[in-house]
Design an enzyme around this catalytic site. Structure first.
Site: not given
Length: 611
Positions: A132, A137-138, A157, A324, A353
């Site tokens: 973090n 900005n969490d 975070g 993905d 993937e």
């Protein structure tokens, strides 16, 4: 006076301020191979307008869909210099408003950028759980889910600045490339930290930082001669994506109508006996209910994805994509997407993937596969993930030697290397953010060292998962959050800071130092990056193989027994001939390669052969 002038213009119906809410891509570059640029313009009843461009720029196509809030404008940017031009929107010959659009100057030699390859080691980071860097900005007023570090599935975070702050740690470890799980906006109400359900694919999630922060991450990596891989999702978006809430066309996503879950039976993509119903359910079904399945057979959707991917390569100066759920896409559509990226950047790399458990089925998806060619298919995807090796590594080091148990599983995996058109372009790994933690399966550091020895010396591109290098554990059966724990030291109030030597425990340093040793040794070893392989059938659960070129040979021995083993070196004469000594990398000692070799219990050797 200026205000009065604007009022007068409005009175006559000429609003020079934009009425288009979005234009995507938001800007482009001159000198691109992809010069037929299709602009998606979004705004209330935007399709009712006539489109002109204020300079001598050719509009080659204008497409309106059934949704009047969209219009797709294709322009020819070939040979256009960098600069700004206006897109003008009119009705009945009257200019109503205009939008400036910029073509930027392209980075020198951008098209020739070199992607990641088998000389690299990829460090996979779960972005929200690594470090973090900016606590402020969490949470974000714009985003629904707020930070809750006490929740296993909540946002903790971790952010882009946290990654930047610890690039020297990753570099010291010996990794050369960073793959972070997606950083684009995900506005789901919960479980949004993984960011695979994206709500805006042109914007970094504000809880991770800004677009410029992401570009700075790439720049900081390149300063260290390291690379950046973006985790890209072509198969689905999140239910909160702004376009899902106002679809450009009914078939922008796969409709059943509405939602139907995929069967996950990827084999139906190439099964010559598959029913149409089964194939459709796998490819067109949604991955989960919160992730609408994108329809890559819609040319507007497909081109939108192509341009978005190219935009991020140029903007952030990327070195690769990890795609993905690659094999869940419409296979013709994803091949076109992949080819467009590789045509723009011939030396780039993309890893797909393809989570299958059979080498032939994985090889089907690699670029120029002869297996795919049997069905006239080429995905154009250079790199595949070696899931069958992963499967073996999940079991091998807890098994005793039997006909089909123990290290024979590693041997059998390489037996099928002939199926792949490019064996160096396999991503080799023991774990990732979706699998059990190897240190949970094998709680002893000795087994971890065996795994790292193998990944550091076997053919392909090694990928390691953040935190394993300090012994981090996690139980998949508890939930994904447990295998995605916070890296100790990434938060201000962490008592254990494993990013620094003095902050690590003695055991954490044992994990770290072993990893650092083998990965940094690997950096300057072309024989490992591109050499050929000769392997010997394991005996007594001891696996030996050689990597070699015309000028160099490496012998690797992995003893999976708790007791030491004595190897009769005459068995390896064909590879040892002419080499009577060697330098053992792990112990940092010179050894004699005479008649016998003693290998300690649950230990490995990497021997640089010497004459």
């Amino acid at each position: 006076m200026k205000f009065l002038f604007q009022v007068c213009l409005l009175c006559f119906g000429l609003n020079l301020f934009s009425q288009a809410e979005k234009i995507e891509p938001p800007f482009w570059w001159s000198g691109m191979n992809h010069s037929s640029l299709q602009l998606m313009v979004y705004g209330k009843n935007i399709a009712d307008h006539d489109i002109t461009i204020s300079k001598d720029i050719l509009i080659t196509n204008v497409i309106r869909t059934e949704n009047p809030n969209y219009i797709f404008i294709t322009i020819d940017t070939k040979d256009l210099p960098a600069g700004t031009f206006d897109i003008e929107f009119s009705k009945k010959g009257k200019l109503l408003f205009k939008n400036p659009y910029e073509l930027k100057s392209r980075r020198k030699n951008s098209a020739l950028r070199k992607g990641f390859d088998s000389s690299d080691v990829i460090y996979l980071i779960m972005s929200d759980r690594f470090a973090n860097g900016v606590p402020s900005n969490d949470s974000s007023k714009e985003m629904k889910e707020k930070a809750d570090r006490n929740s296993e599935g909540g946002r903790h975070g971790g952010d882009i600045q946290g990654i930047i702050d610890h690039l020297d740690y990753i570099n010291e470890l010996g990794a050369t490339t960073v793959w972070s799980t997606p950083l684009l906006e995900d506005n789901d109400e919960k479980y949004s930290y993984h960011t695979y359900a994206q709500s805006d694919v042109y914007r970094i999630d504000p809880r991770f930082g800004t677009n410029d922060d992401y570009r700075r991450l790439g720049s900081e990596l390149h300063k260290r001669d390291m690379k950046l891989v973006m985790d890209y999702v072509t198969n689905h978006w999140g239910i909160e994506h702004w376009m899902i809430k106002d679809l450009p066309a009914y078939d922008w996503i796969h409709q059943w109508p509405g939602y139907k879950n995929t069967s996950y039976r990827m084999t139906t993509q190439y099964d010559p006996n598959a029913s149409e119903a089964d194939a459709k359910l796998c490819m067109d079904g949604w991955f989960v209910k919160s992730m609408p399945d994108l329809n890559q057979s819609n040319p507007l959707m497909l081109n939108y994805l192509v341009q978005n991917a190219i935009w991020w390569v140029e903007f952030a100066d990327l070195d690769g994509f990890r795609v993905d759920t690659y094999s869940y896409n419409d296979k013709e559509g994803i091949a076109k997407w992949t080819k467009a990226i590789m045509d723009e950047y011939p030396n780039f790399n993309i890893v797909g993937e393809v989570w299958l458990h059979n080498q032939a089925q994985i090889a089907y998806w690699q670029k120029d596969s002869q297996i795919g060619a049997l069905q006239s298919y080429n995905s154009y995807c250079p790199t595949m993930m070696d899931f069958t090796l992963h499967d073996a590594l999940m079991e091998v080091f807890s098994e005793e030697s039997k006909w089909n148990k123990g290290t024979i599983k590693i041997y059998d995996n390489l037996v099928n290397d002939f199926l792949y058109p490019d064996i160096d372009n396999l991503l080799v790994f023991a774990e990732n953010h979706d699998t059990p933690r190897i240190n949970e399966i094998y709680p002893n550091v000795e087994d971890y060292k065996l795994i790292m020895t193998l990944l550091s010396t076997i053919r392909g591109i090694p990928q390691i998962y953040y935190g394993s290098e300090i012994g981090m554990k996690g139980k998949k059966e508890i939930g994904d959050g447990d295998i995605r724990r916070d890296f100790p030291g990434g938060w201000e109030d962490d008592q254990n800071n494993a990013f620094i030597e003095e902050g690590r425990t003695e055991l954490q340093n044992e994990y770290f130092n072993f990893t650092k040793n083998v990965l940094n040794w690997r950096k300057d070893k072309p024989v490992i990056h591109k050499g050929k392989t000769v392997q010997f059938v394991p005996e007594n659960n001891v696996y030996a193989f050689f990597r070699y070129t015309d000028s160099e040979r490496i012998m690797v021995v992995i003893n999976n027994n708790p007791e030491k083993q004595m190897l009769d070196l005459s068995r390896f004469e064909e590879m040892l001939n002419g080499f009577d000594s060697g330098f053992e990398v792990i112990s940092n000692q010179k050894i004699v390669l005479n008649k016998e070799l003693v290998v300690g219990g649950k230990s490995s050797m990497i021997i640089e052969q010497m004459k």
